[in-house]
Design a protein around this motif. Structure first.
Motif, mmCIF file in Angstrom:
data_model
loop_
_atom_site.group_PDB
_atom_site.id
_atom_site.type_symbol
_atom_site.label_atom_id
_atom_site.label_comp_id
_atom_site.label_asym_id
_atom_site.label_seq_id
_atom_site.Cartn_x
_atom_site.Cartn_y
_atom_site.Cartn_z
ATOM 1 N N LEU A 52 -4.397 15.409 -1.441
ATOM 2 C CA LEU A 52 -3.972 14.277 -0.611
ATOM 3 C C LEU A 52 -4.386 12.986 -1.314
ATOM 4 C CD1 LEU A 52 -2.722 13.904 2.334
ATOM 5 C CD2 LEU A 52 -5.060 13.350 3.044
ATOM 6 N N HIS A 53 -3.489 11.996 -1.330
ATOM 7 C CA HIS A 53 -3.817 10.769 -2.054
ATOM 8 C C HIS A 53 -3.091 9.564 -1.475
ATOM 9 C CE1 HIS A 53 -0.223 12.485 -3.980
ATOM 10 N NE2 HIS A 53 0.106 11.259 -4.370
ATOM 11 N N ARG A 54 -3.601 8.393 -1.805
ATOM 12 C CA ARG A 54 -2.945 7.147 -1.395
ATOM 13 C C ARG A 54 -3.269 6.043 -2.386
ATOM 14 N NH1 ARG A 54 -6.182 3.548 3.173
ATOM 15 N NH2 ARG A 54 -8.165 3.445 2.073
ATOM 16 N N TYR A 99 0.997 13.944 0.327
ATOM 17 C CA TYR A 99 1.138 14.923 -0.751
ATOM 18 C C TYR A 99 2.493 14.658 -1.406
ATOM 19 C CZ TYR A 99 -2.523 17.718 1.595
ATOM 20 O OH TYR A 99 -3.686 18.164 2.162
ATOM 21 N N ASP A 100 2.571 14.907 -2.734
ATOM 22 C CA ASP A 100 3.846 14.741 -3.429
ATOM 23 C C ASP A 100 4.733 15.965 -3.227
ATOM 24 O OD1 ASP A 100 3.029 12.300 -4.493
ATOM 25 O OD2 ASP A 100 2.269 13.207 -6.335
ATOM 26 N N GLN A 101 6.027 15.780 -3.525
ATOM 27 C CA GLN A 101 6.959 16.905 -3.450
ATOM 28 C C GLN A 101 7.143 17.584 -4.800
ATOM 29 O OE1 GLN A 101 10.304 15.077 -1.390
ATOM 30 N NE2 GLN A 101 9.566 15.903 0.548
ATOM 31 N N GLU A 103 0.873 -1.182 0.000
ATOM 32 C CA GLU A 103 0.000 0.000 0.000
ATOM 33 C C GLU A 103 0.903 1.223 0.000
ATOM 34 O OE1 GLU A 103 -1.971 1.099 3.864
ATOM 35 O OE2 GLU A 103 -0.967 -0.676 4.629
ATOM 36 N N LEU A 104 0.347 2.379 -0.307
ATOM 37 C CA LEU A 104 1.101 3.625 -0.205
ATOM 38 C C LEU A 104 0.272 4.587 0.623
ATOM 39 C CD1 LEU A 104 3.646 5.174 -1.055
ATOM 40 C CD2 LEU A 104 2.436 5.885 -3.117
ATOM 41 N N GLN A 105 0.870 5.072 1.701
ATOM 42 C CA GLN A 105 0.129 5.849 2.696
ATOM 43 C C GLN A 105 -0.389 7.186 2.140
ATOM 44 O OE1 GLN A 105 3.504 6.183 2.557
ATOM 45 N NE2 GLN A 105 4.059 8.236 3.206
ATOM 46 N N HIS A 162 -6.487 0.829 -5.143
ATOM 47 C CA HIS A 162 -7.173 1.953 -5.783
ATOM 48 C C HIS A 162 -6.439 3.256 -5.507
ATOM 49 C CE1 HIS A 162 -10.356 -0.738 -6.789
ATOM 50 N NE2 HIS A 162 -10.576 -1.041 -5.515
ATOM 51 N N PHE A 163 -6.485 4.139 -6.482
ATOM 52 C CA PHE A 163 -5.872 5.453 -6.331
ATOM 53 C C PHE A 163 -6.940 6.380 -5.751
ATOM 54 C CE2 PHE A 163 -4.053 9.472 -8.151
ATOM 55 C CZ PHE A 163 -2.856 9.415 -7.459
ATOM 56 N N GLU A 164 -6.811 6.721 -4.474
ATOM 57 C CA GLU A 164 -7.825 7.493 -3.760
ATOM 58 C C GLU A 164 -7.311 8.901 -3.481
ATOM 59 O OE1 GLU A 164 -9.994 3.723 -1.543
ATOM 60 O OE2 GLU A 164 -8.631 4.952 -0.358
HETATM 61 O O1 LIG Z 1 1.086 4.307 -7.903
HETATM 62 C C1 LIG Z 1 0.374 5.303 -8.094
HETATM 63 O O2 LIG Z 1 -0.694 5.250 -8.722
HETATM 64 C C2 LIG Z 1 0.759 6.658 -7.533
HETATM 65 C C3 LIG Z 1 1.933 6.612 -6.645
HETATM 66 C C4 LIG Z 1 2.133 7.890 -5.896
HETATM 67 O O3 LIG Z 1 1.263 8.518 -5.376
HETATM 68 C C5 LIG Z 1 3.521 8.392 -5.759
HETATM 69 O O4 LIG Z 1 4.441 7.684 -6.249
HETATM 70 O O5 LIG Z 1 3.709 9.464 -5.200
#
Ligand SMILES: O=C(O)CCC(=O)C(=O)O
Ligand SMILES: [Fe+2]
Length: 280
Positions: free
Chosen positions: A226-228, A159-161, A154-156, A178-180
């Motif tokens: 914000l996304h995960r 926010y991106d940099q 999973e990816l927590q 899922h991309f939330e």
């Molecule tokens: O795997 C994804 O769809 C996005 C990954 C993501 O949010 C990131 O790498 O910053």
């Protein structure tokens, strides 16, 4: 070579080889509008079904080159803020597990790499984003990644940099992955991070799931939304290409990031023909 890679793209809907045509102009205008109003431009069906099949085969063969990193990270990336409570969204750590295939180990024959390196795709992204001249990201690891996620990954929430991220959906997981997104949450953020806290505590009323059907090209403003990637389960791997561009021609990432994400700091001069690398 270049002409061949363009055949993976649905050029009826996305005529990337006819930038002065009316169809192209209308398409990039609509995508730019979507990006500025919702924080994301979704180009669904960008890759044809045959093109998706070729990208899936490529991704499955590249997956063994991925480095699996498991750890915990914050929503604002960077180190936890020590001036606030442990529970504050600026300090809270959340688990992640991701596998990344770095640019330097992706063979030149890979269709994903050829798409990333095609001038037409660079021009398309520039025409939609409209932040001046874009360059392929100069980092030998991070310019292009195949993100591979499997059971338990999973990816927590974060926010991106970078201002925007371009991703290409290749294969969906059996379950989850899922991309939330909470669109533009950061623009409403206060110093208590009230909005972020609610989402981290499980209030998903403002969460939208971006479909990421295989073949979709997504241009996403990750610094403000914000996304995960939700937890995955099942046998099938989730494959997403991450295409990085920058407004500066020679910016690269840090050594620390290379070590955490790719497990090494010196790039290969040329993508290895064999994997695993024979011990020398
Ligand atoms: O795997 C994804 O769809 C996005 C990954 C993501 O949010 C990131 O790498 O910053
Ligand atoms: Fe992200």
């Amino acid at each position: 070579m270049a002409a061949e890679v363009l055949s993976l793209i649905d050029r009826v809907t996305y005529p990337v080889d006819d930038r002065s045509g009316a169809t192209y102009r209308a398409m990039v205008d609509a995508a730019h509008h979507q990006l500025t109003t919702t924080g994301a431009a979704e180009l669904s069906g960008f890759i044809t079904p045959d093109g998706v099949a070729a990208l899936v085969a490529d991704a499955e063969s590249l997956a063994e080159r991925a480095y699996h990193s498991v750890g915990s990270g914050t929503a604002f990336l960077g180190p936890p803020d020590t001036t606030v409570d442990d529970d504050h969204p600026r300090a809270r750590r959340m688990p992640y597990g991701v596998r990344a295939v770095a640019y330097d180990v992706i063979p030149r024959t890979s269709p994903l790499r050829q798409l990333y390196e095609s001038p037409e795709v660079l021009a398309l992204v520039s025409d939609i984003v409209r932040q001046g001249t874009l360059h392929p990201y100069a980092d030998p690891f991070g310019a292009l990644n195949l993100a591979v996620m499997g059971h338990g990954d999973e990816l927590q929430w974060h926010y991106d940099q970078t201002d925007f991220v371009v991703s290409l959906a290749i294969q969906a997981a059996t379950e989850g992955g899922h991309f939330e997104v909470v669109p533009k949450l950061r623009e409403r953020s206060d110093h208590h991070a009230t909005g972020e806290r609610a989402v981290l505590d499980g209030d998903h009323r403002e969460v939208v799931t971006l479909e990421m059907r295989p073949g979709t090209l997504l241009i996403f403003g990750g610094r403000t939304s914000l996304h995960r990637v939700s937890p995955l389960s099942g046998e099938r791997l989730r494959h997403v290409g991450l295409l990085a561009y920058d407004t500066e021609p020679d910016r690269v990432g840090t050594e620390a990031l290379r070590q955490t994400r790719y497990g090494r700091t010196s790039p290969f001069a040329e993508p290895p023909a064999q994997w695993p690398i024979a011990a020398s």
